[in-house]
Design an enzyme around this catalytic site. Structure first.
Site, PDB file in Angstrom:
ATOM      1  N   ARG A  31      -5.989   0.707   3.950  1.00  0.00           N
ATOM      2  CA  ARG A  31      -4.875   1.286   3.177  1.00  0.00           C
ATOM      3  C   ARG A  31      -4.526   0.432   1.960  1.00  0.00           C
ATOM      4  O   ARG A  31      -4.110   0.970   0.924  1.00  0.00           O
ATOM      5  CB  ARG A  31      -3.654   1.523   4.082  1.00  0.00           C
ATOM      6  CG  ARG A  31      -3.113   0.316   4.846  1.00  0.00           C
ATOM      7  CD  ARG A  31      -2.157   0.783   5.931  1.00  0.00           C
ATOM      8  NE  ARG A  31      -1.431  -0.263   6.643  1.00  0.00           N
ATOM      9  CZ  ARG A  31      -1.877  -0.908   7.710  1.00  0.00           C
ATOM     10  NH1 ARG A  31      -3.088  -0.667   8.176  1.00  0.00           N
ATOM     11  NH2 ARG A  31      -1.122  -1.806   8.316  1.00  0.00           N
TER      12      ARG A  31
ATOM     13  N   GLU B 193      -1.295  -7.076   7.323  1.00  0.00           N
ATOM     14  CA  GLU B 193       0.039  -6.804   7.849  1.00  0.00           C
ATOM     15  C   GLU B 193       0.310  -7.745   9.024  1.00  0.00           C
ATOM     16  O   GLU B 193      -0.622  -8.275   9.646  1.00  0.00           O
ATOM     17  CB  GLU B 193       0.111  -5.336   8.304  1.00  0.00           C
ATOM     18  CG  GLU B 193       1.455  -4.874   8.847  1.00  0.00           C
ATOM     19  CD  GLU B 193       2.640  -5.166   7.937  1.00  0.00           C
ATOM     20  OE1 GLU B 193       2.928  -6.358   7.692  1.00  0.00           O
ATOM     21  OE2 GLU B 193       3.294  -4.202   7.497  1.00  0.00           O
TER      22      GLU B 193
ATOM     23  N   HIS C  73       0.838  -1.218   0.000  1.00  0.00           N
ATOM     24  CA  HIS C  73       0.000   0.000   0.000  1.00  0.00           C
ATOM     25  C   HIS C  73       0.868   1.261   0.000  1.00  0.00           C
ATOM     26  O   HIS C  73       2.032   1.234   0.430  1.00  0.00           O
ATOM     27  CB  HIS C  73      -0.908  -0.004   1.234  1.00  0.00           C
ATOM     28  CG  HIS C  73      -0.126   0.006   2.518  1.00  0.00           C
ATOM     29  ND1 HIS C  73       0.401   1.160   3.050  1.00  0.00           N
ATOM     30  CD2 HIS C  73       0.255  -0.992   3.332  1.00  0.00           C
ATOM     31  CE1 HIS C  73       1.063   0.861   4.149  1.00  0.00           C
ATOM     32  NE2 HIS C  73       0.997  -0.437   4.341  1.00  0.00           N
TER      33      HIS C  73
ATOM     34  N   HIS D   3       0.883  -5.635   2.374  1.00  0.00           N
ATOM     35  CA  HIS D   3       1.645  -4.868   3.375  1.00  0.00           C
ATOM     36  C   HIS D   3       3.125  -5.256   3.388  1.00  0.00           C
ATOM     37  O   HIS D   3       3.490  -6.345   2.938  1.00  0.00           O
ATOM     38  CB  HIS D   3       1.023  -5.133   4.747  1.00  0.00           C
ATOM     39  CG  HIS D   3      -0.426  -4.788   4.755  1.00  0.00           C
ATOM     40  ND1 HIS D   3      -0.897  -3.562   5.159  1.00  0.00           N
ATOM     41  CD2 HIS D   3      -1.511  -5.493   4.331  1.00  0.00           C
ATOM     42  CE1 HIS D   3      -2.216  -3.531   5.006  1.00  0.00           C
ATOM     43  NE2 HIS D   3      -2.623  -4.689   4.500  1.00  0.00           N
TER      44      HIS D   3
HETATM   45  O1  LIG Z   1       4.410  -0.583  11.262  1.00  0.00           O
HETATM   46  C1  LIG Z   1       4.193  -1.577  10.532  1.00  0.00           C
HETATM   47  O2  LIG Z   1       3.165  -2.263  10.592  1.00  0.00           O
HETATM   48  C2  LIG Z   1       5.257  -1.985   9.525  1.00  0.00           C
HETATM   49  C3  LIG Z   1       4.922  -1.530   8.134  1.00  0.00           C
HETATM   50  O3  LIG Z   1       4.557  -0.195   8.069  1.00  0.00           O
HETATM   51  O4  LIG Z   1       6.478  -1.421   9.921  1.00  0.00           O
HETATM   52  P1  LIG Z   1       7.917  -2.096   9.829  1.00  0.00           P
HETATM   53  O5  LIG Z   1       8.497  -1.728   8.481  1.00  0.00           O
HETATM   54  O6  LIG Z   1       8.674  -1.434  10.956  1.00  0.00           O
HETATM   55  O7  LIG Z   1       7.813  -3.571  10.017  1.00  0.00           O
END
Ligand SMILES: O=C(O)[C@@H](CO)OP(=O)(O)O
Length: 248
Positions: A60, A87, A9, A182
């Site tokens: 998102r 995610e 996203h 994600h």
């Molecule tokens: O905050 C989150 O859920 C992820 C993606 O945005 O972050 P990170 O890249 O730190 O795993």
């Protein structure tokens, strides 16, 4: 030869603020909407025409897909959505500032929570404002399936059955499939398709809203060549920015 097009996203409001997000349903930022439009322009420019769309249940991803597909005049393609593309659940880190978290835990633990293969962050309490236990969006799921935290290994465990049972079926029918999801769920999928080791996956960061394409063998669904981004330069810059999150 079917194509699998993976799109993270566009920038979300919490990416912009540098907060851990996970399953919290934050919206796209203005930059994120522009990135999603640009993803669609790249699809048009490179003549990549998805036949079917898969998204997570998070706004998102859904909005990024809609904005991108509107550019290609393909809003009409069939859509399937699943929580299995969500995610990674970031547990008790959801809603926390990444720079503060880096300071609190130190660089090693911070990196372990963000990028290790099988160490989940501390779990989130059911009564936290950032828990998803009681969200209507997940009311079709047994309560014990809704995570309180997840490692990348756990994401792969819930994602792969969906890939193999649903997404792979469309690919085997010769369809070009677009998956809009994600950073960490897509890291899991790329790890599987590209056979990346548990250690090496720590170094893979996926930039926002730049389509990544796997060309797959029609029968085995193994990649026939290395995956590529539709804008490699922007992808490299975007991935480096993700890797550096947390540093003030
Ligand atoms: O905050 C989150 O859920 C992820 C993606 O945005 O972050 P990170 O890249 O730190 O795993």
């Amino acid at each position: 030869m079917p194509k699998l097009i993976l799109v993270r996203h566009g920038q979300s409001e919490w990416n912009e603020k540098n907060l851990f997000t996970g399953w919290v349903d934050v919206k796209l930022s203005e930059i994120g909407e522009a990135e999603a439009k640009r993803a669609g322009e790249l699809l048009v420019k490179e003549q990549v025409n998805p036949d079917i769309l898969y998204t997570s249940l998070l706004s998102r991803a859904i909005n990024t897909a809609n904005i991108a597909l509107a550019q290609t005049d393909r809003l009409w393609i069939p859509v399937k959505r699943s929580w299995r593309l969500n995610e990674r659940h970031y547990g008790g880190l959801q809603g926390l500032d990444k720079a503060d978290t880096l300071e609190k835990y130190g660089p090693e633990k911070f990196q372990t929570y963000r990028r290790s293969f099988d160490v989940p962050p501390p779990p989130i309490a059911d009564d936290s404002e950032y828990s998803q236990k009681n969200e209507a969006r997940y009311s079709h799921l047994p309560k014990d399936v809704i995570p309180a935290t997840e490692s990348l290994a756990l994401v792969i465990d819930r994602l792969l059955p969906y890939y193999n049972d649903e997404i792979a079926k469309d690919l085997l029918e010769g369809k070009d499939v677009m998956v809009v999801a994600h950073g960490n769920s897509l890291r899991g999928l790329v790890k599987y398709l590209d056979n990346i080791s548990d250690d090496d996956i720590a170094g893979l960061n996926i930039p926002t809203a730049i389509p990544l394409v796997f060309e797959l063998d029609a029968k085995t669904l193994k990649p026939t060549k290395p995956y590529y981004y539709l804008d490699p330069e922007a992808a490299a810059a975007g991935a480096a920015a993700v890797a550096n999150q947390g540093k003030k």
